[in-house]
Design a protein around this motif. Structure first.
Motif, mmCIF file in Angstrom:
data_model
loop_
_atom_site.group_PDB
_atom_site.id
_atom_site.type_symbol
_atom_site.label_atom_id
_atom_site.label_comp_id
_atom_site.label_asym_id
_atom_site.label_seq_id
_atom_site.Cartn_x
_atom_site.Cartn_y
_atom_site.Cartn_z
ATOM 1 N N GLY A 181 12.672 85.260 81.565
ATOM 2 C CA GLY A 181 13.454 84.655 80.499
ATOM 3 C C GLY A 181 12.772 83.553 79.736
ATOM 4 N N ILE A 182 11.428 83.548 79.701
ATOM 5 C CA ILE A 182 10.679 82.500 78.997
ATOM 6 C C ILE A 182 9.768 83.170 77.979
ATOM 7 C CG2 ILE A 182 9.058 80.581 79.239
ATOM 8 C CD1 ILE A 182 9.943 80.357 82.152
ATOM 9 N N SER A 188 2.740 76.256 77.215
ATOM 10 C CA SER A 188 1.411 75.974 77.751
ATOM 11 C C SER A 188 1.472 74.737 78.631
ATOM 12 C CB SER A 188 0.390 75.783 76.632
ATOM 13 O OG SER A 188 0.755 74.688 75.806
ATOM 14 N N PHE A 189 0.512 74.616 79.527
ATOM 15 C CA PHE A 189 0.506 73.553 80.528
ATOM 16 C C PHE A 189 -0.760 72.721 80.408
ATOM 17 C CE2 PHE A 189 -0.985 72.141 84.725
ATOM 18 C CZ PHE A 189 0.084 71.358 85.133
ATOM 19 N N SER A 190 -0.608 71.402 80.493
ATOM 20 C CA SER A 190 -1.735 70.474 80.580
ATOM 21 C C SER A 190 -1.513 69.598 81.811
ATOM 22 C CB SER A 190 -1.839 69.609 79.327
ATOM 23 O OG SER A 190 -2.143 70.382 78.191
ATOM 24 N N GLY A 191 -2.527 69.484 82.637
ATOM 25 C CA GLY A 191 -2.413 68.686 83.852
ATOM 26 C C GLY A 191 -3.529 69.043 84.801
ATOM 27 N N LEU A 203 3.960 73.975 92.100
ATOM 28 C CA LEU A 203 5.075 74.597 91.382
ATOM 29 C C LEU A 203 6.031 73.544 90.831
ATOM 30 C CD1 LEU A 203 5.835 77.641 93.713
ATOM 31 C CD2 LEU A 203 4.695 77.653 91.478
ATOM 32 N N ASN A 204 6.260 72.477 91.589
ATOM 33 C CA ASN A 204 7.120 71.407 91.078
ATOM 34 C C ASN A 204 6.484 70.708 89.886
ATOM 35 O OD1 ASN A 204 9.384 71.621 92.767
ATOM 36 N ND2 ASN A 204 8.351 70.511 94.420
ATOM 37 N N LEU A 210 7.140 71.592 82.298
ATOM 38 C CA LEU A 210 7.592 72.556 81.297
ATOM 39 C C LEU A 210 9.111 72.695 81.249
ATOM 40 C CD1 LEU A 210 4.907 75.340 81.876
ATOM 41 C CD2 LEU A 210 4.853 73.433 80.259
ATOM 42 N N ASN A 211 9.804 71.848 82.029
ATOM 43 C CA ASN A 211 11.275 71.850 82.046
ATOM 44 C C ASN A 211 11.809 73.230 82.436
ATOM 45 O OD1 ASN A 211 13.831 70.717 81.796
ATOM 46 N ND2 ASN A 211 13.999 71.280 79.629
#
Length: 224
Positions: A181-182, A188-191, A203-204, A210-211
């Motif tokens: 459902g996304i 996108s992810f930064s970290g 995962l957390n 990304l809420n």
């Protein structure tokens, strides 16, 4: 050197003389070779090297590990995988082997040559390149990466698409992770992810960044 979770074996020749040292990682571990080269080993991976390593800097790798090779003038460093080897010139690179026939080498800094003895093929790799090798037909593919780096025991991600990130994390932890459902192309992810960080923490981190929500069904994690 972190030694917890590592299994050390000595390999002897027919006369009983100790010739090689083998190290098996039972979990994510850092192992430091005699020349101060760092090997960030993934669970189940193993390395083998000669007791006289400083005179012959060769390592045989099974599984997946990241190498930070200490450069020494006049001394080469080689990593042997199934049916090929990597010649190193003082650098940082990741080797992933899912099985005996498929390997990936990702170069973060420095230079390496990927060698296939059976075909005498040599591929020079530059920083931020990934080489995929199929030993069945001795074929290689070279791609460029732009959004992943390595620094002092952690992977750094910059605007990595969620689909790519999930593939990386799934392979790092040998776990099925699904997305539901996304609109993946828009996320996108930064970290950063430390090499021995727990899957729950990772995962957390993704979930809060990304809420998203997460649930576990049997042995699978689902982000939604």
């Amino acid at each position: 050197m972190i030694i917890g979770g590592l299994l050390f074996l000595s390999v002897h020749d027919e006369t009983g003389v100790e010739k090689n040292i083998k190290v098996i990682a039972e979990k994510n571990q850092l192992y430091v070779l005699p020349d101060s080269t760092k090997v960030w080993m993934q669970p189940g991976s193993s390395i083998r090297y000669a007791k006289a390593f400083m005179q012959d800097r060769r390592v045989w790798l099974e599984g997946s590990s990241l190498f930070e090779v200490r450069k020494q003038e006049g001394s080469t460093f080689q990593v042997y995988i199934y049916d090929a080897f990597i010649e190193v010139k003082g650098t940082c690179f990741l080797v992933k082997q899912e099985d005996a026939y498929h390997s990936e080498v990702t170069l973060f800094e420095g230079e390496v040559d990927f060698n296939i003895p059976s075909t005498r093929q040599k591929t020079a790799m530059l920083p931020l390149q990934k080489l995929t090798y199929n030993s069945i037909d001795s074929q290689t593919q070279l791609d460029t990466i732009t959004n992943i780096s390595w620094e002092n025991g952690r992977y750094n991600f910059k605007d990595v698409p969620l689909t790519q990130l999930i593939q990386i994390v799934s392979r790092m932890y040998h776990t099925d992770i699904l997305v539901e459902g996304i609109h993946r192309a828009e996320v996108s992810f930064s970290g950063s992810i430390h090499y021995n960080e727990s899957l729950d923490n990772v995962l957390n981190k993704i979930r809060f960044s990304l809420n998203l929500n997460i649930r576990k069904v049997d042995d699978r994690y689902i982000l939604y």
